[in-house]
Design a protein around this motif. Structure first.
Motif, PDB file in Angstrom:
ATOM      1  N   LEU A 195      83.662   2.280 168.651  1.00 23.68           N
ATOM      2  CA  LEU A 195      84.328   3.232 167.770  1.00 23.68           C
ATOM      3  C   LEU A 195      85.765   3.382 168.255  1.00 23.68           C
ATOM      4  O   LEU A 195      86.004   3.771 169.397  1.00 23.68           O
ATOM      5  CB  LEU A 195      83.575   4.564 167.817  1.00 23.68           C
ATOM      6  CG  LEU A 195      83.780   5.547 166.686  1.00 23.68           C
ATOM      7  CD1 LEU A 195      83.510   4.926 165.321  1.00 23.68           C
ATOM      8  CD2 LEU A 195      82.899   6.771 166.891  1.00 23.68           C
TER       9      LEU A 195
ATOM     10  N   PHE B 204      88.294   7.274 162.664  1.00 23.71           N
ATOM     11  CA  PHE B 204      87.742   6.287 163.588  1.00 23.71           C
ATOM     12  C   PHE B 204      87.029   5.196 162.788  1.00 23.71           C
ATOM     13  O   PHE B 204      86.343   5.485 161.815  1.00 23.71           O
ATOM     14  CB  PHE B 204      86.734   6.933 164.548  1.00 23.71           C
ATOM     15  CG  PHE B 204      87.365   7.945 165.462  1.00 23.71           C
ATOM     16  CD1 PHE B 204      87.868   7.555 166.694  1.00 23.71           C
ATOM     17  CD2 PHE B 204      87.460   9.273 165.088  1.00 23.71           C
ATOM     18  CE1 PHE B 204      88.459   8.484 167.536  1.00 23.71           C
ATOM     19  CE2 PHE B 204      88.052  10.215 165.913  1.00 23.71           C
ATOM     20  CZ  PHE B 204      88.559   9.816 167.152  1.00 23.71           C
TER      21      PHE B 204
ATOM     22  N   LEU C 245      84.346   1.887 163.186  1.00 26.47           N
ATOM     23  CA  LEU C 245      83.412   1.161 164.038  1.00 26.47           C
ATOM     24  C   LEU C 245      83.716  -0.317 163.860  1.00 26.47           C
ATOM     25  O   LEU C 245      83.643  -0.843 162.752  1.00 26.47           O
ATOM     26  CB  LEU C 245      81.958   1.452 163.661  1.00 26.47           C
ATOM     27  CG  LEU C 245      80.951   0.757 164.590  1.00 26.47           C
ATOM     28  CD1 LEU C 245      80.904   1.444 165.949  1.00 26.47           C
ATOM     29  CD2 LEU C 245      79.573   0.722 163.960  1.00 26.47           C
TER      30      LEU C 245
ATOM     31  N   ALA D 218      82.495   0.376 159.530  1.00 28.92           N
ATOM     32  CA  ALA D 218      82.210   1.775 159.220  1.00 28.92           C
ATOM     33  C   ALA D 218      83.450   2.602 159.532  1.00 28.92           C
ATOM     34  O   ALA D 218      84.328   2.174 160.291  1.00 28.92           O
ATOM     35  CB  ALA D 218      81.012   2.277 160.024  1.00 28.92           C
TER      36      ALA D 218
ATOM     37  N   LEU E 184      84.807   6.994 159.802  1.00 31.11           N
ATOM     38  CA  LEU E 184      84.485   8.416 159.769  1.00 31.11           C
ATOM     39  C   LEU E 184      85.722   9.226 160.101  1.00 31.11           C
ATOM     40  O   LEU E 184      86.691   8.707 160.654  1.00 31.11           O
ATOM     41  CB  LEU E 184      83.348   8.751 160.743  1.00 31.11           C
ATOM     42  CG  LEU E 184      83.578   8.483 162.229  1.00 31.11           C
ATOM     43  CD1 LEU E 184      84.224   9.669 162.936  1.00 31.11           C
ATOM     44  CD2 LEU E 184      82.255   8.165 162.898  1.00 31.11           C
TER      45      LEU E 184
ATOM     46  N   LEU F 259      81.390   9.881 156.822  1.00 28.72           N
ATOM     47  CA  LEU F 259      80.801   8.745 157.529  1.00 28.72           C
ATOM     48  C   LEU F 259      80.361   7.712 156.493  1.00 28.72           C
ATOM     49  O   LEU F 259      79.519   7.992 155.643  1.00 28.72           O
ATOM     50  CB  LEU F 259      79.611   9.184 158.383  1.00 28.72           C
ATOM     51  CG  LEU F 259      78.813   8.078 159.076  1.00 28.72           C
ATOM     52  CD1 LEU F 259      79.703   7.208 159.948  1.00 28.72           C
ATOM     53  CD2 LEU F 259      77.681   8.679 159.890  1.00 28.72           C
TER      54      LEU F 259
ATOM     55  N   VAL G  36      79.352   3.553 156.021  1.00 22.68           N
ATOM     56  CA  VAL G  36      79.058   2.214 156.524  1.00 22.68           C
ATOM     57  C   VAL G  36      79.156   1.278 155.323  1.00 22.68           C
ATOM     58  O   VAL G  36      78.532   1.519 154.285  1.00 22.68           O
ATOM     59  CB  VAL G  36      77.651   2.133 157.163  1.00 22.68           C
ATOM     60  CG1 VAL G  36      77.342   0.708 157.608  1.00 22.68           C
ATOM     61  CG2 VAL G  36      77.537   3.099 158.341  1.00 22.68           C
TER      62      VAL G  36
ATOM     63  N   HIS H 156      74.642   0.292 162.363  1.00 19.11           N
ATOM     64  CA  HIS H 156      76.035   0.702 162.527  1.00 19.11           C
ATOM     65  C   HIS H 156      76.221   2.219 162.411  1.00 19.11           C
ATOM     66  O   HIS H 156      77.047   2.786 163.130  1.00 19.11           O
ATOM     67  CB  HIS H 156      76.944  -0.029 161.549  1.00 19.11           C
ATOM     68  CG  HIS H 156      76.979  -1.506 161.764  1.00 19.11           C
ATOM     69  ND1 HIS H 156      77.239  -2.095 162.991  1.00 19.11           N
ATOM     70  CD2 HIS H 156      76.764  -2.534 160.915  1.00 19.11           C
ATOM     71  CE1 HIS H 156      77.202  -3.400 162.875  1.00 19.11           C
ATOM     72  NE2 HIS H 156      76.906  -3.700 161.617  1.00 19.11           N
ATOM     73  N   GLY H 157      75.479   2.856 161.531  1.00 19.75           N
ATOM     74  CA  GLY H 157      75.560   4.324 161.445  1.00 19.75           C
ATOM     75  C   GLY H 157      75.116   4.963 162.748  1.00 19.75           C
ATOM     76  O   GLY H 157      75.759   5.886 163.263  1.00 19.75           O
TER      77      GLY H 157
ATOM     78  N   CYS I  78      77.794   4.548 165.370  1.00 20.87           N
ATOM     79  CA  CYS I  78      78.866   5.540 165.203  1.00 20.87           C
ATOM     80  C   CYS I  78      78.471   6.862 165.831  1.00 20.87           C
ATOM     81  O   CYS I  78      79.246   7.474 166.583  1.00 20.87           O
ATOM     82  CB  CYS I  78      79.155   5.768 163.713  1.00 20.87           C
ATOM     83  SG  CYS I  78      80.063   4.478 162.881  1.00 20.87           S
TER      84      CYS I  78
ATOM     85  N   LEU J  19      80.138   8.780 169.039  1.00 21.15           N
ATOM     86  CA  LEU J  19      80.928   9.919 168.595  1.00 21.15           C
ATOM     87  C   LEU J  19      81.204  10.971 169.661  1.00 21.15           C
ATOM     88  O   LEU J  19      82.352  11.414 169.803  1.00 21.15           O
ATOM     89  CB  LEU J  19      80.262  10.549 167.368  1.00 21.15           C
ATOM     90  CG  LEU J  19      81.054  11.587 166.613  1.00 21.15           C
ATOM     91  CD1 LEU J  19      82.396  11.042 166.159  1.00 21.15           C
ATOM     92  CD2 LEU J  19      80.244  12.065 165.417  1.00 21.15           C
TER      93      LEU J  19
END
Length: 161
Positions: A5, A53, A55, A63, A65, A87, A89, A98-99, A102, A106
């Motif tokens: 991230l 941010f 990913l 991704a 967020l 958020l 993806v 990937h979620g 993140c 975080l």
């Protein structure tokens, strides 16, 4: 595959263009919005209380967020927290963890950005069972409070740092 991230301001020009190409599935738009709205919030009026941010999976953004702190903190959030927003993806990269990546990364990036925070908070649509399940599995706790959001009822969840 390596995933990290990274703050939006540390992305290369090519990676920024790749972030702009992130797309979620149509039924996810009501929960997370689209990348253009998120980037507009981040870039239209730069504010120390909003950070973006991405990913990166093998150096390619999959991704995105946003995190918020005062003066951009929502009214429902504790002043000692940072809040998670938008958020997203990319639909071509969904189902690959990937979620989860993140959310696991975080806390460290939030505390690096704002060392004074004591927790993270988010608001999630009460009908978004898959998101609520993911947050719960990763240690987020439902506050037990619900409120009427733009789409429906929202649940507040938090993670103590």
């Amino acid at each position: 595959m390596t995933a990290q991230l990274v703050a939006y301001e540390h992305l290369t020009a090519v990676q920024c263009l790749q972030v702009e190409a992130i797309e979620v599935l149509p039924h996810q738009l009501r929960f997370a919005g689209d990348i253009h709205g998120a980037l507009h919030m981040l870039l239209s009026r730069p504010c120390p209380g909003v950070k973006g941010f991405a990913l990166l999976a093998d150096d390619v953004p999959v991704a995105f967020l946003l995190l918020k702190r005062p003066p951009a903190l929502p009214a429902w959030a504790d002043e000692h927290s940072a809040t998670l927003h938008a958020l997203q993806v990319d639909h071509r990269a969904q189902g690959k963890g990937h979620g989860k990546a993140c959310l696991r990364a975080l806390p460290a990036v939030a505390q690096a950005a704002w060392p004074e925070i004591r927790g993270l908070e988010l608001s999630v649509d009460a009908s978004n069972e898959s998101a609520i399940g993911l947050y719960t599995r990763l240690g987020w706790v439902d506050s037990g409070e619900a409120y009427k959001g733009l789409v429906g009822y929202e649940r507040r969840m938090g993670l103590v740092l």
